[in-house]
Write a protein that holds these residues in place. Structure first.
Motif, mmCIF file in Angstrom:
data_model
loop_
_atom_site.group_PDB
_atom_site.id
_atom_site.type_symbol
_atom_site.label_atom_id
_atom_site.label_comp_id
_atom_site.label_asym_id
_atom_site.label_seq_id
_atom_site.Cartn_x
_atom_site.Cartn_y
_atom_site.Cartn_z
ATOM 1 N N SER A 187 3.551 3.486 3.080
ATOM 2 C CA SER A 187 2.679 3.378 1.810
ATOM 3 C C SER A 187 2.275 4.950 2.548
ATOM 4 C CB SER A 187 2.035 2.098 2.104
ATOM 5 O OG SER A 187 1.326 1.940 3.552
ATOM 6 N N ARG A 188 1.968 5.461 3.828
ATOM 7 C CA ARG A 188 1.277 6.265 4.030
ATOM 8 C C ARG A 188 1.955 7.721 2.153
ATOM 9 N NH1 ARG A 188 -1.931 9.367 6.359
ATOM 10 N NH2 ARG A 188 -1.754 11.383 7.210
ATOM 11 N N ARG A 189 3.583 7.204 2.657
ATOM 12 C CA ARG A 189 3.928 8.946 1.922
ATOM 13 C C ARG A 189 4.079 8.258 0.673
ATOM 14 N NH1 ARG A 189 11.199 9.452 2.768
ATOM 15 N NH2 ARG A 189 9.717 8.863 4.969
ATOM 16 N N TYR A 190 3.929 7.135 0.188
ATOM 17 C CA TYR A 190 3.641 6.182 -1.218
ATOM 18 C C TYR A 190 2.379 7.583 -1.761
ATOM 19 C CZ TYR A 190 2.883 3.469 -5.388
ATOM 20 O OH TYR A 190 2.259 2.708 -6.644
ATOM 21 N N LEU A 191 1.587 7.240 -0.623
ATOM 22 C CA LEU A 191 0.096 7.588 -1.159
ATOM 23 C C LEU A 191 0.054 9.336 -1.043
ATOM 24 C CD1 LEU A 191 -2.742 7.380 -1.760
ATOM 25 C CD2 LEU A 191 -2.667 7.746 1.232
ATOM 26 N N SER A 249 11.316 10.339 -1.702
ATOM 27 C CA SER A 249 10.902 9.036 -1.568
ATOM 28 C C SER A 249 11.855 8.008 -1.042
ATOM 29 C CB SER A 249 10.455 8.514 -2.961
ATOM 30 O OG SER A 249 9.520 8.644 -3.311
ATOM 31 N N PHE A 250 13.259 8.258 -0.982
ATOM 32 C CA PHE A 250 14.547 7.552 -1.048
ATOM 33 C C PHE A 250 15.212 8.738 0.453
ATOM 34 C CE2 PHE A 250 15.598 7.028 -5.225
ATOM 35 C CZ PHE A 250 14.776 6.520 -5.184
ATOM 36 N N LYS A 251 13.504 9.511 1.020
ATOM 37 C CA LYS A 251 14.542 9.903 2.596
ATOM 38 C C LYS A 251 14.112 8.787 2.716
ATOM 39 C CE LYS A 251 13.862 13.446 5.785
ATOM 40 N NZ LYS A 251 12.925 15.143 5.326
ATOM 41 N N ASP A 252 14.675 8.490 4.181
ATOM 42 C CA ASP A 252 15.026 7.825 5.522
ATOM 43 C C ASP A 252 13.928 6.235 4.835
ATOM 44 O OD1 ASP A 252 14.576 9.369 7.007
ATOM 45 O OD2 ASP A 252 12.694 9.727 7.219
#
Length: 136
Positions: A39-43, A87-90
Protein backbone atom coordinates in the motif's frame (compact mmCIF):
# COMPACT_ATOMS: atom_id res chain seq x y z
CA UNK A 1 -31.42 19.60 -26.22
CA UNK A 2 -28.44 21.43 -24.69
CA UNK A 3 -27.94 23.92 -27.50
CA UNK A 4 -25.23 24.74 -30.01
CA UNK A 5 -22.83 26.02 -27.37
CA UNK A 6 -22.19 22.39 -26.33
CA UNK A 7 -21.20 21.09 -29.77
CA UNK A 8 -17.49 21.71 -29.26
CA UNK A 9 -17.48 19.62 -26.09
CA UNK A 10 -17.90 16.54 -28.27
CA UNK A 11 -14.41 17.13 -29.68
CA UNK A 12 -12.94 17.10 -26.18
CA UNK A 13 -14.69 13.83 -25.36
CA UNK A 14 -13.32 12.32 -28.58
CA UNK A 15 -9.81 13.24 -27.45
CA UNK A 16 -10.41 11.86 -23.95
CA UNK A 17 -11.76 8.62 -25.46
CA UNK A 18 -8.17 7.79 -26.42
CA UNK A 19 -7.36 7.37 -22.73
CA UNK A 20 -10.32 5.05 -22.31
CA UNK A 21 -8.28 2.40 -24.13
CA UNK A 22 -5.61 2.11 -21.46
CA UNK A 23 -7.12 3.48 -18.26
CA UNK A 24 -9.02 0.29 -17.33
CA UNK A 25 -5.85 -1.69 -17.98
CA UNK A 26 -3.52 0.52 -15.99
CA UNK A 27 -5.92 0.76 -13.07
CA UNK A 28 -5.25 -2.91 -12.31
CA UNK A 29 -1.96 -1.83 -10.78
CA UNK A 30 -3.82 -0.70 -7.68
CA UNK A 31 -5.42 -4.09 -7.23
CA UNK A 32 -2.07 -5.83 -7.52
CA UNK A 33 -0.32 -3.49 -5.10
CA UNK A 34 -3.04 -3.54 -2.46
CA UNK A 35 -3.59 -7.29 -2.63
CA UNK A 36 0.14 -7.93 -2.18
CA UNK A 37 0.42 -5.62 0.83
CA UNK A 38 2.30 -2.86 -0.96
CA UNK A 39 0.00 0.00 0.00
CA UNK A 40 2.92 2.38 0.60
CA UNK A 41 4.11 1.93 -2.99
CA UNK A 42 0.52 2.40 -4.15
CA UNK A 43 0.36 5.70 -2.29
CA UNK A 44 3.71 6.92 -3.61
CA UNK A 45 2.99 5.96 -7.22
CA UNK A 46 -0.47 7.50 -6.98
CA UNK A 47 0.98 10.75 -5.66
CA UNK A 48 3.64 10.81 -8.37
CA UNK A 49 1.01 10.10 -11.03
CA UNK A 50 -1.20 12.92 -9.71
CA UNK A 51 1.66 15.42 -9.62
CA UNK A 52 2.77 14.58 -13.16
CA UNK A 53 -0.80 14.76 -14.49
CA UNK A 54 -1.24 18.17 -12.83
CA UNK A 55 1.95 19.36 -14.51
CA UNK A 56 0.61 18.13 -17.84
CA UNK A 57 -2.61 20.09 -17.24
CA UNK A 58 -0.61 23.23 -16.51
CA UNK A 59 1.28 22.75 -19.77
CA UNK A 60 -1.88 21.95 -21.73
CA UNK A 61 -3.90 24.91 -20.43
CA UNK A 62 -1.82 27.16 -22.71
CA UNK A 63 -3.81 25.65 -25.61
CA UNK A 64 -7.22 25.74 -23.96
CA UNK A 65 -9.54 22.85 -23.16
CA UNK A 66 -8.32 20.77 -26.09
CA UNK A 67 -4.75 21.31 -24.96
CA UNK A 68 -5.60 20.00 -21.49
CA UNK A 69 -7.32 16.97 -23.01
CA UNK A 70 -4.37 16.22 -25.31
CA UNK A 71 -1.87 16.72 -22.49
CA UNK A 72 -3.85 14.24 -20.35
CA UNK A 73 -3.80 11.67 -23.16
CA UNK A 74 -0.08 12.11 -23.81
CA UNK A 75 0.84 12.02 -20.12
CA UNK A 76 -1.35 8.95 -19.49
CA UNK A 77 0.32 6.99 -22.28
CA UNK A 78 3.76 8.25 -21.30
CA UNK A 79 3.26 7.22 -17.66
CA UNK A 80 1.57 3.87 -18.32
CA UNK A 81 4.67 1.70 -18.74
CA UNK A 82 6.75 3.13 -15.86
CA UNK A 83 3.79 2.98 -13.47
CA UNK A 84 3.00 -0.60 -14.44
CA UNK A 85 6.66 -1.60 -14.21
CA UNK A 86 7.10 -0.24 -10.69
CA UNK A 87 3.70 -1.51 -9.61
CA UNK A 88 4.44 -5.09 -10.64
CA UNK A 89 8.05 -5.08 -9.43
CA UNK A 90 8.56 -7.59 -6.58
CA UNK A 91 5.02 -8.98 -6.96
CA UNK A 92 3.83 -12.32 -8.37
CA UNK A 93 2.53 -10.45 -11.43
CA UNK A 94 5.05 -9.67 -14.16
CA UNK A 95 4.70 -7.21 -16.99
CA UNK A 96 4.62 -10.16 -19.38
CA UNK A 97 1.72 -11.71 -17.44
CA UNK A 98 -0.07 -8.39 -17.65
CA UNK A 99 0.47 -7.99 -21.39
CA UNK A 100 -0.49 -11.60 -22.11
CA UNK A 101 -3.79 -11.18 -20.32
CA UNK A 102 -4.69 -7.75 -21.72
CA UNK A 103 -3.54 -7.61 -25.32
CA UNK A 104 -6.56 -9.46 -26.74
CA UNK A 105 -9.18 -7.24 -25.09
CA UNK A 106 -7.12 -4.17 -26.02
CA UNK A 107 -6.92 -5.16 -29.69
CA UNK A 108 -10.62 -6.08 -29.68
CA UNK A 109 -11.51 -2.68 -28.24
CA UNK A 110 -9.42 -0.86 -30.83
CA UNK A 111 -11.00 -2.84 -33.66
CA UNK A 112 -14.52 -2.33 -32.30
CA UNK A 113 -13.99 1.40 -31.82
CA UNK A 114 -12.57 1.75 -35.33
CA UNK A 115 -15.44 -0.27 -36.79
CA UNK A 116 -18.05 1.79 -34.95
CA UNK A 117 -16.41 5.02 -36.10
CA UNK A 118 -16.34 3.91 -39.73
CA UNK A 119 -19.89 2.57 -39.60
CA UNK A 120 -21.24 5.71 -37.96
CA UNK A 121 -19.74 7.83 -40.74
CA UNK A 122 -21.09 5.49 -43.43
CA UNK A 123 -24.54 5.10 -41.87
CA UNK A 124 -24.87 8.82 -41.24
CA UNK A 125 -24.12 9.52 -44.89
CA UNK A 126 -26.62 6.90 -46.05
CA UNK A 127 -29.31 8.16 -43.68
CA UNK A 128 -28.76 11.69 -44.95
CA UNK A 129 -29.11 10.51 -48.56
CA UNK A 130 -32.23 8.50 -47.68
CA UNK A 131 -33.76 11.50 -45.94
CA UNK A 132 -33.00 13.65 -48.96
CA UNK A 133 -34.69 11.15 -51.31
CA UNK A 134 -37.74 10.87 -49.07
CA UNK A 135 -38.24 14.63 -49.14
CA UNK A 136 -38.32 14.65 -52.96
Amino acid sequence: VLGNQWLKSGQIFQILALVALIQPLTSTRGTVLLSTGKSRRYLLLGALNSILLCISFIIGVNWGAKGVAYSYVIASYFLAFPLLYYSFKDTPVSLMDFYKSTYKPLISGILMGTSCHILSKYLFLNLYILKFHLTL
